[in-house]
Each structure stands twice: as C-alpha cells, then as structure tokens.
Design a protein around this motif. Sequence first.
Motif: not given
Length: 567
Positions: A310-314, A363-374, A379-380, A408-413
């Motif tokens: 949650x901290x990372x997401x924030x 530690x953060x890529x799988x998390x951000x892949x799950x919630x779309x923040x990736x 992009x960055x 994968x989320x990028x691709x389906x965007x």
Amino acid sequence: MERFRSASGIKRRVLIVDDEPVNRKLLGNILSEDYDIRYADNGLEAWELLNGNNNDYSLILLDLLMPVMDGFELLDKVRSDEVLRTIPVIVMTSEREAEVKSIRQGAADFIAKPYDMPEVILARCERIIKLAEDNSIIRSAEKDIVTGLYTRDFFYEYIRQIDAHIDAMGKNMSMDALVFNIDHFHLVNEMYGRRAGNSVLVKVAQTINQVLEDNAAIACRPEGDMFYVYCKHIEDYTSVLDRIRQSLGDTAGTAKIRLRVGIYQNVDMSIDAETRFDRAKIACDRIKDDYTTTSSYYNYELHLKSIYHERLIRDIDESIKNEDFKVFFQPKYDITGDKPVLTSAEALIRWEHPELGMISPGDFIPLFENNGLIQRIDNYVWNKAAATVHKWKEKYGVSLPVSVNVSRIDIFDPEFLSKIDRVLKDNDLTPNDLYLEITESAYADNAGKLTDITNTLRDMGFSIEMDDFGSGYSSLNMITSIPIDVLKLDMKFVRNMEKDAKSIKLVELVLDIAKFLDVPVVAEGVETGSQLDLLKQMGCQIIQGYYFSKPVPEDEFEKFIQTEKTS
Ligand code: C2E
Ligand code: MG
Ligand code: MG
C-alpha cells in the motif's frame, strides 16, 4: 403515441390462448399493430407452441375455461417450467373468484371480460412486459450467466447485508473470505475448447456451493477462472478442501485441474468487503507457481507485506515526479563471431526510494501489473530509454537499439500504439531503435488479441522479443503461430543448465524451436564463462548477463560503447 417495440425495433411476440374465435379476433385486432400475435385454441395447443422452435414469447394472454386443457392447467405448467416461467401471463376472465385463484397461481395480471377499452388493454400488456423485462435484466446482472453464481457487485452488496444482519443480531459471528483460482485455466480453453472450459467453471462452482452450503456461504465468480466465497468461519479447512478436490477429481473428459485457494480467516469486519477479498487473493497469488501446495492462509507476514505494498502504491506518483525511478541498462552481446560484439541493451527500472532505499523490480513490478499502475512506470522507462538512445546517437554516432519491457496491460490499452509512436517522435527515433520485450505469459492470457497487436507493431517496423520464454505455459501450437523476432530464454534454464541433463535438453529444445521459427535466441542470466561456452556450442546467438555486466546507469554503460568503438 410512441409505439412500444423492443430495442431492435422487432415486434415482441404475444400468444393469445382462447377457444372462442370472436375473442381471439377481438384481442388480436387490438394488439396486432404493436405485437407479433400467435393464437392457440386451448391449453395443449399453447403448450406445444411455447415448446416449439420459436418460443421466445414476451407475454401470454390466457382464457381460463377451455376444452382439452384449461387455463389453470397451462398456467401451472408454465410456472413450473425452468425456461417458460419467466414469461408473464395475463388471464382473461369474467369471474372475480377465478381472478384471485389465477393470481395466486402466478398470473401477472388479469383482464376482465367483456373487454375494456382497447387503450386500457394495450397499456396493461405493455406494463406487464416491461416489468418482466426489467426483472430479467436485474436477474442477469445479479447472476453470472455461465455458472449461476453471483456477479461481483451483487456479491459485495449481499456481504454488506449479511454483515448488517450479524451486527443487528448482536452476534459475535466470525466470517472467512476465500479466493479460489484454477491453475492455467487458459490451457483448458485452448486445448479442449470454450465449451469444455465453461463446463469446468460450472463444475467448480457447483462443487464449491455443495461443499460449503452448510456454512452459510455465498459465492461469486468475479472474473475468468476466479471464485470468491464468503462463509461462516471454519477453523480447519483440510476436510473441506479435500472434499472439493475429490469432487473435482471426478470431472471426466478434461485435463486434471488444480484449484488453488487463498483463505483469509476471521475477517476484519471494520474494513470493506473488497479489501477482505484483496487479502484472500494475496494469499492465493502467493502460491501461484508453487506446486507443493494448493492452499495458503493470509497471515501476519502477508499483512505486513500488503501494508508495504500500500505504501508503494501511495508513493509511485511522487517518485515519478522526483525522478526516484532510475533506468539502468544491461548490454547484450552477439557471440557468433570470434569475439563478442555489443548489439543492444535492455532498459531495466530501479526504484531509489528516499526512505525505503533501493527497491528491486521484483518487489513492485508484479504489484503494479496487478493494479494497472505499471503503465505509468513503463511510459516513464520508454521515454527515458528513447532519450538515451537519441543521446548516444548524437554523442557517439552509433545506433544502439535498446529493448524495453512492455506489460500486458500496456498492450491492451487502446492508446498503446499511439503512445509508443509518440515516444519515438518525441525523441526523433525510428522503430529500429526501440525493441519491445513482451513476456511469454502475456501471450498465454489472450493469444488471439496479442497476435493481432504484435502483427501491427511489426508492420510498423518494431522488433518483438518474447521474454522469459519457457516459463509461460504456452502450447507449442500457440508459439508457432505467434509473430516474433527474438526468443529470450528464461533465466532458470541457464541457471540449471550445468546442474541437470534435463535443463540442457530443454535449452536444446528451445534452440530447435527458434531455428524452426527462424529467429535468434537471447540467453539471459549468463554469469559464467562455462555457461557462455556451452550456449555458444549449442548455437545460441546472443548473451545477456552478469558475465558481461549487471544492469548499470546510463553513464556507466557508455564505457561499453567506447570500448566497442575503439576495438
Ligand atoms: P526481465 O525483463 O526478464 O529482465 C531480466 C532480469 O534478469 C533483470 O532483473 C536483470 O537484472 C536480471 N539479470 C540479468 N542478468 C542476470 C544474471 O546474470 N544473473 C542474475 N541473477 N540476474 C540477471 P531485474 O532488473 O530485477 O528485473 C526483473 C524483472 O522486472 C524483469 O525481468 C522485467 O520482467 C521486470 N522489469 C524490469 N524493468 C521493467 C520495466 O521498466 N517495465 C516492466 N513492465 N517490467 C520491468
Ligand atoms: Mg525483459
Ligand atoms: Mg527476461
């Protein structure tokens, strides 16, 4: 007056059942402009019509006193029929008593004989049809069509009601949240077809329902191959899970399926239902690739981890703004000649968190892949990598392509193609300067769509590298039909290559597949000279790994370019 028609403009079908020809004609005249009218002389004839091929009736107008089969009998049969019960029935009668009886039997309304003004009859028919249709819309949103379980929104709504009930009763009842997931379900669909896939989903839903029904459980299928259950607390799930597995083991005709479950016991009633299931899901995801176990409990350790997440997401936005994310580069060398030649680099993200220190992508890529923040990270990285390629061109006069990871989320965007095109334009590059790495497991999820998009990307001039090849459980059939330019061998093969003969055989197999597809292979994670020699012998063309260099910051990477230029 605007005519009452279905959304498609097609007239709704109404069945008039009456033994009196005059009555049929009278009603028919009133309704036929708005409805597609069918007639039956008695209950039996109506029953046959209703069960015929064109049985999508919106309304039945039913006389009660008829020969052969009367209205009451037909009403009874319709109301107890699984399919026909949703068709509303209006009875037509002159006796008050019969009205009451028929309404009790499930008629939606009645029309008194002799017939009223046509407008009144039309209005009554329209109202009843509307009511029935609204009802069925609600029903379909409430239940998942495939399994009959609740849909996500209704499920959460019922949980809130259950909680309120527990609260109102002053009961100290504990509840558990369970998340079930079928391993590699896409393979069932792919190998046996969607119909078989659906019947597996139905079987799982039924089994879960049966086994847990004594525990006041409610269940839903929020998406795909996932099932959520909310039930009274069970201290030890061993026997419950055994029974589920046993019942699924009997599923004939399809592959043996493995059901994973994440369990969050004695849920915290003060947090919302969604978060409770997020926690059960965290427990479930933890054992995704662990074949030694099929169940996992949400515990304190996972709790700390989810707080960390949650901290990372924030912090992500703030860190992007402050440039705490750094893009590192790892060289790839062509080893086909006498001496290795620098051919490209991979851009890899690092997070230098101001308080938490260096955080690795694992530690953060799988998390951000799950919630779309990736998408924000990617992009960055694409922009930074592109700017770096541009800079090297200017500074050293070399074109060193850099590959970037695409989730994968990028691709389906839907904006993906224009976004990547923008990155090139902003940095004055061509598709030859930026390779795209797509992980194999992304293909496994939705091969058809991904194939279409990668085809488009290749038409635009991009090279597509299939990342982590060998870890994604795709079928051989799929691999050969996917358009790619490079295969990146999953690191674990290289790691185990010198340990067991089986891994060597797998590397050979991958190299054979690549030869068949006529694409080069990049071996990742090469750390030693002996690994390199072995891979070279077997015909692998490109190497990426600590043997040459760890991923390093841009300025440090420049020494490889300088060395290459002077040699
Ligand atoms: P990947 O794309 O397969 O990247 C290769 C990983 O292997 C990198 O880990 C790299 O540092 C590591 N590696 C390379 N050579 C060796 C070696 O010789 N030995 C060992 N032990 N490891 C080696 P890293 O940087 O930790 O990244 C892990 C994964 O995170 C990447 O796997 C990729 O899937 C993901 N990732 C990294 N950056 C990004 C990004 O910008 N966007 C996205 N979507 N994913 C990224
Ligand atoms: Mg990669
Ligand atoms: Mg990789």
